[in-house]
Design a protein around this motif. Sequence first.
Motif, PDB file in Angstrom:
ATOM      1  N   ALA A   1      80.636  18.737 -27.921  1.00 49.58           N
ATOM      2  CA  ALA A   1      81.895  18.755 -28.817  1.00 49.58           C
ATOM      3  C   ALA A   1      82.753  19.870 -28.373  1.00 49.58           C
ATOM      4  O   ALA A   1      83.920  19.835 -28.524  1.00 49.58           O
ATOM      5  CB  ALA A   1      81.431  18.824 -30.236  1.00 49.58           C
ATOM      6  N   VAL A   2      82.142  20.938 -28.317  1.00 46.24           N
ATOM      7  CA  VAL A   2      83.049  22.281 -27.916  1.00 46.24           C
ATOM      8  C   VAL A   2      83.905  22.127 -26.713  1.00 46.24           C
ATOM      9  O   VAL A   2      85.186  22.310 -26.537  1.00 46.24           O
ATOM     10  CB  VAL A   2      82.122  23.653 -27.895  1.00 46.24           C
ATOM     11  CG1 VAL A   2      83.023  24.686 -27.459  1.00 46.24           C
ATOM     12  CG2 VAL A   2      81.699  23.875 -29.233  1.00 46.24           C
ATOM     13  N   PHE A   3      83.162  21.627 -25.821  1.00 42.74           N
ATOM     14  CA  PHE A   3      83.646  21.606 -24.286  1.00 42.74           C
ATOM     15  C   PHE A   3      85.047  20.655 -24.284  1.00 42.74           C
ATOM     16  O   PHE A   3      85.878  20.572 -23.646  1.00 42.74           O
ATOM     17  CB  PHE A   3      82.678  21.013 -23.172  1.00 42.74           C
ATOM     18  CG  PHE A   3      81.577  22.211 -22.830  1.00 42.74           C
ATOM     19  CD1 PHE A   3      82.184  23.627 -23.034  1.00 42.74           C
ATOM     20  CD2 PHE A   3      80.563  22.291 -22.529  1.00 42.74           C
ATOM     21  CE1 PHE A   3      81.330  24.494 -22.975  1.00 42.74           C
ATOM     22  CE2 PHE A   3      79.751  23.123 -22.346  1.00 42.74           C
ATOM     23  CZ  PHE A   3      80.080  24.673 -22.441  1.00 42.74           C
ATOM     24  N   ALA A   4      84.601  19.365 -24.941  1.00 40.83           N
ATOM     25  CA  ALA A   4      85.551  18.299 -25.350  1.00 40.83           C
ATOM     26  C   ALA A   4      86.750  18.596 -25.973  1.00 40.83           C
ATOM     27  O   ALA A   4      87.941  18.315 -25.449  1.00 40.83           O
ATOM     28  CB  ALA A   4      84.755  16.915 -25.973  1.00 40.83           C
ATOM     29  N   LEU A   5      86.529  19.482 -26.828  1.00 40.62           N
ATOM     30  CA  LEU A   5      87.734  20.045 -27.655  1.00 40.62           C
ATOM     31  C   LEU A   5      88.770  21.050 -26.853  1.00 40.62           C
ATOM     32  O   LEU A   5      89.718  21.065 -26.853  1.00 40.62           O
ATOM     33  CB  LEU A   5      86.941  20.956 -29.046  1.00 40.62           C
ATOM     34  CG  LEU A   5      88.155  21.241 -30.015  1.00 40.62           C
ATOM     35  CD1 LEU A   5      89.097  19.831 -30.347  1.00 40.62           C
ATOM     36  CD2 LEU A   5      87.643  21.845 -31.365  1.00 40.62           C
TER      37      LEU A   5
ATOM     38  N   SER B   1      82.349  31.578 -19.774  1.00 40.69           N
ATOM     39  CA  SER B   1      83.461  32.395 -19.626  1.00 40.69           C
ATOM     40  C   SER B   1      84.671  31.780 -19.049  1.00 40.69           C
ATOM     41  O   SER B   1      85.833  32.200 -19.488  1.00 40.69           O
ATOM     42  CB  SER B   1      83.004  33.648 -18.437  1.00 40.69           C
ATOM     43  OG  SER B   1      81.745  34.298 -18.879  1.00 40.69           O
ATOM     44  N   PHE B   2      84.520  30.878 -18.014  1.00 45.99           N
ATOM     45  CA  PHE B   2      85.772  30.270 -17.730  1.00 45.99           C
ATOM     46  C   PHE B   2      86.622  29.573 -18.897  1.00 45.99           C
ATOM     47  O   PHE B   2      87.811  29.596 -19.072  1.00 45.99           O
ATOM     48  CB  PHE B   2      85.474  29.052 -16.604  1.00 45.99           C
ATOM     49  CG  PHE B   2      85.840  29.708 -15.442  1.00 45.99           C
ATOM     50  CD1 PHE B   2      87.097  30.013 -14.645  1.00 45.99           C
ATOM     51  CD2 PHE B   2      84.538  30.156 -14.302  1.00 45.99           C
ATOM     52  CE1 PHE B   2      87.084  30.589 -13.250  1.00 45.99           C
ATOM     53  CE2 PHE B   2      84.787  30.689 -13.145  1.00 45.99           C
ATOM     54  CZ  PHE B   2      85.966  30.994 -12.795  1.00 45.99           C
ATOM     55  N   PHE B   3      85.682  28.961 -19.722  1.00 47.24           N
ATOM     56  CA  PHE B   3      86.231  28.371 -21.117  1.00 47.24           C
ATOM     57  C   PHE B   3      86.974  29.417 -21.874  1.00 47.24           C
ATOM     58  O   PHE B   3      88.072  29.257 -22.508  1.00 47.24           O
ATOM     59  CB  PHE B   3      85.409  27.622 -21.769  1.00 47.24           C
ATOM     60  CG  PHE B   3      85.198  26.121 -21.358  1.00 47.24           C
ATOM     61  CD1 PHE B   3      86.084  25.238 -21.876  1.00 47.24           C
ATOM     62  CD2 PHE B   3      83.981  25.716 -20.777  1.00 47.24           C
ATOM     63  CE1 PHE B   3      86.016  23.751 -21.363  1.00 47.24           C
ATOM     64  CE2 PHE B   3      84.040  24.403 -20.004  1.00 47.24           C
ATOM     65  CZ  PHE B   3      85.026  23.519 -20.466  1.00 47.24           C
ATOM     66  N   VAL B   4      86.298  30.507 -22.078  1.00 54.59           N
ATOM     67  CA  VAL B   4      87.087  31.506 -22.789  1.00 54.59           C
ATOM     68  C   VAL B   4      88.154  32.033 -22.448  1.00 54.59           C
ATOM     69  O   VAL B   4      89.383  32.187 -22.988  1.00 54.59           O
ATOM     70  CB  VAL B   4      85.894  32.830 -22.781  1.00 54.59           C
ATOM     71  CG1 VAL B   4      86.972  34.093 -23.398  1.00 54.59           C
ATOM     72  CG2 VAL B   4      84.725  32.567 -23.629  1.00 54.59           C
TER      73      VAL B   4
ATOM     74  N   ILE C   1      88.769  20.763 -23.596  1.00 58.51           N
ATOM     75  CA  ILE C   1      89.584  20.150 -22.609  1.00 58.51           C
ATOM     76  C   ILE C   1      90.711  19.421 -23.629  1.00 58.51           C
ATOM     77  O   ILE C   1      92.110  19.547 -22.946  1.00 58.51           O
ATOM     78  CB  ILE C   1      88.734  18.974 -22.095  1.00 58.51           C
ATOM     79  CG1 ILE C   1      87.575  19.517 -21.231  1.00 58.51           C
ATOM     80  CG2 ILE C   1      89.600  18.074 -21.337  1.00 58.51           C
ATOM     81  CD1 ILE C   1      86.774  18.576 -20.825  1.00 58.51           C
ATOM     82  N   LEU C   2      90.720  19.154 -24.597  1.00 57.63           N
ATOM     83  CA  LEU C   2      91.740  18.491 -25.391  1.00 57.63           C
ATOM     84  C   LEU C   2      92.874  19.658 -25.704  1.00 57.63           C
ATOM     85  O   LEU C   2      94.187  19.438 -25.376  1.00 57.63           O
ATOM     86  CB  LEU C   2      91.212  17.905 -26.627  1.00 57.63           C
ATOM     87  CG  LEU C   2      92.236  17.146 -27.600  1.00 57.63           C
ATOM     88  CD1 LEU C   2      92.754  16.151 -26.863  1.00 57.63           C
ATOM     89  CD2 LEU C   2      91.585  16.999 -29.057  1.00 57.63           C
ATOM     90  N   ILE C   3      92.380  21.069 -25.968  1.00 52.41           N
ATOM     91  CA  ILE C   3      93.413  21.882 -26.231  1.00 52.41           C
ATOM     92  C   ILE C   3      94.168  22.341 -24.769  1.00 52.41           C
ATOM     93  O   ILE C   3      95.555  22.289 -24.804  1.00 52.41           O
ATOM     94  CB  ILE C   3      92.726  23.093 -26.768  1.00 52.41           C
ATOM     95  CG1 ILE C   3      92.072  22.888 -28.205  1.00 52.41           C
ATOM     96  CG2 ILE C   3      93.510  24.409 -26.764  1.00 52.41           C
ATOM     97  CD1 ILE C   3      91.284  24.275 -28.399  1.00 52.41           C
ATOM     98  N   LEU C   4      93.526  22.447 -23.708  1.00 51.60           N
ATOM     99  CA  LEU C   4      94.134  22.469 -22.521  1.00 51.60           C
ATOM    100  C   LEU C   4      95.103  21.424 -22.090  1.00 51.60           C
ATOM    101  O   LEU C   4      95.885  21.627 -21.590  1.00 51.60           O
ATOM    102  CB  LEU C   4      92.861  22.872 -21.454  1.00 51.60           C
ATOM    103  CG  LEU C   4      92.233  24.082 -21.540  1.00 51.60           C
ATOM    104  CD1 LEU C   4      91.074  24.297 -20.570  1.00 51.60           C
ATOM    105  CD2 LEU C   4      93.149  25.285 -21.495  1.00 51.60           C
ATOM    106  N   ARG C   5      94.812  20.269 -22.486  1.00 50.20           N
ATOM    107  CA  ARG C   5      95.746  19.191 -22.152  1.00 50.20           C
ATOM    108  C   ARG C   5      97.027  19.298 -22.768  1.00 50.20           C
ATOM    109  O   ARG C   5      98.034  18.914 -22.195  1.00 50.20           O
ATOM    110  CB  ARG C   5      95.002  17.783 -22.736  1.00 50.20           C
ATOM    111  CG  ARG C   5      95.877  16.714 -22.815  1.00 50.20           C
ATOM    112  CD  ARG C   5      96.364  16.187 -21.586  1.00 50.20           C
ATOM    113  NE  ARG C   5      97.356  15.187 -21.717  1.00 50.20           N
ATOM    114  CZ  ARG C   5      98.500  15.054 -21.933  1.00 50.20           C
ATOM    115  NH1 ARG C   5      99.116  16.285 -21.870  1.00 50.20           N
ATOM    116  NH2 ARG C   5      99.505  14.197 -21.723  1.00 50.20           N
ATOM    117  N   PHE C   6      96.970  19.921 -23.894  1.00 46.07           N
ATOM    118  CA  PHE C   6      98.338  20.152 -24.963  1.00 46.07           C
ATOM    119  C   PHE C   6      98.812  21.535 -24.468  1.00 46.07           C
ATOM    120  O   PHE C   6     100.126  21.602 -24.862  1.00 46.07           O
ATOM    121  CB  PHE C   6      98.081  19.693 -26.249  1.00 46.07           C
ATOM    122  CG  PHE C   6      98.107  18.013 -26.480  1.00 46.07           C
ATOM    123  CD1 PHE C   6      99.009  17.239 -26.549  1.00 46.07           C
ATOM    124  CD2 PHE C   6      96.744  17.614 -26.606  1.00 46.07           C
ATOM    125  CE1 PHE C   6      98.733  16.014 -26.619  1.00 46.07           C
ATOM    126  CE2 PHE C   6      96.395  16.537 -26.681  1.00 46.07           C
ATOM    127  CZ  PHE C   6      97.404  15.482 -26.895  1.00 46.07           C
TER     128      PHE C   6
END
Length: 285
Positions: free
Chosen positions: A265-269, A223-226, A271-276
């Motif tokens: 893979a989803v969690f890593a992606l 939910s937090f990732f959502v 994190i990458l999205i939130l980085r940018f």
Amino acid sequence: MLNSLLSIAVDLTLITLVLALAAFGLAIVYGLVGVINMGHGALLTLGAYLTWQATAWQIPFPLAVLFAACGVCVIGLIFEHLVIRHFYERPFDTLLLTWAFFMIVTEVIKIVFGTDLRTVSNPLPGAIDLGGVRVPVYRATVALIAVGVIGATAWLFYRTSLGIRIRGLIQNREVAGLLGLNISLTYKIVFGIGAFMAGLAGGLISPMLSIDPYIGNVYLVRSFFVVLVGGMGQLLSGTLIGSFFTGGSETLFALFSSQAVAQTAVFALAILILRFRPNGILKNK
């Protein structure tokens, strides 16, 4: 080939909408009043247990879910009134307090219900044929309910006078107070709606899984990732996009790898999205 693509599309849609339902209560509280509600998972778990208990009392399933959602709402409002309302200006403190609430509720659930697995009978067994794809009736029903609930709540917040007051409070608390808005009551309403949604999600999801005191843990993380990936404060589009990214993309990755690799893979992606895009895919204006 066409049937395979249709099956994947149906799975993606159902998973996205069920996850959106589970995350929506958190999206409301976190996105609108800024409380990092770590207790969301416990409220969802409590909704599942209250639904199980109500069905054990021979209450029809729809009424059992409503009973669970209302019960969780009352518990959330009590917690908000006794604790959270004193810390709205201290978000880090609310994180610690709601995490403590999560642990307390989890232990209370163990004491009251035990740790044995519980199950709620599927109220709508069977499947429907959709172009050669078998779709579970109940899961499809929950997906439709998710669309209705999210749409109705978004309408409440964006098309009614109550929603205008809430959003005005979010944008400028001081001015809203000077204009006569009851700030504490408005915050309480938002927190109560978020708790109700968590209980509703727990009740509706309960027939899909075995109920134990920790089922809310997985949904809390997702939910937090959502909310973060979709965009904080974007109740409708942000929740749906974040749910598709978190749940739907995991399903796609799982087609070519194991479930563990897909989740990683989803969690890593994410994190990458939130980085940018720290504000999420849909930046809150």
